[in-house]
Design a protein around this motif. Sequence first.
Motif, short mmCIF file in Angstrom:
data_model
loop_
_atom_site.label_atom_id
_atom_site.label_comp_id
_atom_site.label_asym_id
_atom_site.label_seq_id
_atom_site.Cartn_x
_atom_site.Cartn_y
_atom_site.Cartn_z
N ARG A 190 34.45 24.26 85.97
CA ARG A 190 33.43 25.50 85.63
C ARG A 190 33.45 26.15 86.61
N SER A 229 30.27 33.06 85.27
CA SER A 229 30.68 31.73 84.88
C SER A 229 31.51 32.24 83.81
N THR A 253 35.91 29.20 82.68
CA THR A 253 36.77 28.66 83.79
C THR A 253 37.77 29.93 84.02
#
Length: 479
Positions: free
Chosen positions: A74, A141, A143
Amino acid sequence: MSRSVRPVQAGTPAVAAVLALALTLTACDGGVRGTPGGSGLGGVRDPYFPKAGNGGYDVGHYGLTLSYDPGNHRLTGEAVITARATEDLSAFDLDLKGLDVRDVTVEGRPARFDRAGQELTIRPHDDLDKGETFSTTVRYSGTPQTITDPDGSEEGWLRTADGALALGEPTGSMAWFPGNDHPSDKASYDVTVTVPKGLQAVSNGELRSERTTGNRTTFTWHTAEPMATYVATLAVGHYDITRPALKSGLPAYVAVDPTQTEESRTVLAKIPEIMEWAETNFGPYPFSSTGAIVDRHDDAGYALETQNRPVFPGAPDTWTLVHELVHQWYGDSVTPKTWQDMWLSEGFATYAEWLWEEDHDGDTVQQTFDAVYDGDLDYFDDAEKAKAIWAFPPAKPSGAAHVSDRPVYERGAMVLHKIRQKVGDDAFYDIVQGWAAAHRHGNANTADFTAYVEKMAPDKDFDAIWSDWLYGEGKPAHR
């Protein structure tokens, strides 16, 4: 860049055009002056990546505050982008692929935003006037994505055994921060990265601070000189750090994955020698630090000239190290205006390999030129690669998937050698050093280069070189 890199064709869904039209109509309601900046470079679109970059503004600085945890992959980020409006704006675009945008502010006030493919379209609370400097903050934010190029090579955010490696050529930076993702818009950077304690975070420029609080360590990097988005990098993982001494006093920072330390030791010890040689040949080094990042062999499929410290997948050989370090002059400091002009980057770096060989008791540049021209299999791995350099002229790649193919490298270098043959060594070095100085920290295209050469050698006729070697199809005659 190494010869294996290939570009990814960027695209934006038709909804972006609908959104731009809607914003234009809204802007016209009530007498608002500004118009949307739009995706692409406004009126001057990149001929190979028409959606790369954005119109209506020029970025001066990126302030990136990032946190990354390799355990859950992350990334959390805040990008503060300082820019100047080049026209009256009611809206503008940033390039950002994937990741979730939480909120956006412009000049401290909440701004509306929409997503369409790689385009993040922002509509500030108040229109921006032409010439106005403004600050945009994007909080995001998620992946981060790995972008697969048409030929199968990968860029963007690459997961590694112990962290990640961010590579951006040609459009990979939008996988980890929002920006004006085109080589024609260069800016300074401050990158602050927080990672789990025990890992390092290595980026461009100079390390300003490293501090550990609890189980997290924060690294702050500063790049003062203008940098294109595609040569911005971030490497997270375990690294052995050295700071080799250069006679000039230039700071050097070298980060090597521990599995590559022994294999890399001898070649990386040549960095001071290569830098001194390069300054002799190409003029003063254009940046405030140098170095390298060496990750594992399978972490990336290519080396890349990331600014200040190139990235290598495993220990490089001497020629690759020379190639990427000389890119700091040609590619990073003198940056192509568009992706069509890549030969000005790769041709120079390839020619530097040939010069290094000539200056260190190897083949002369003429011998290398002849080997390339003749398709000598001692130079090429196989006959198909030897044939491939004549597929198209270096100044006219045959599409976006080919801006980093072999003609851009070898034929680009051959153009430089034909110039050297025409003007002689003294005038040639005046040209290549003067070119690096004249466009230091700027952008240039092929027309700029040919005009510069003709200006520096007004008594010579370069028409045959330009028509046969730079722009001509097929294999020119040279004997």
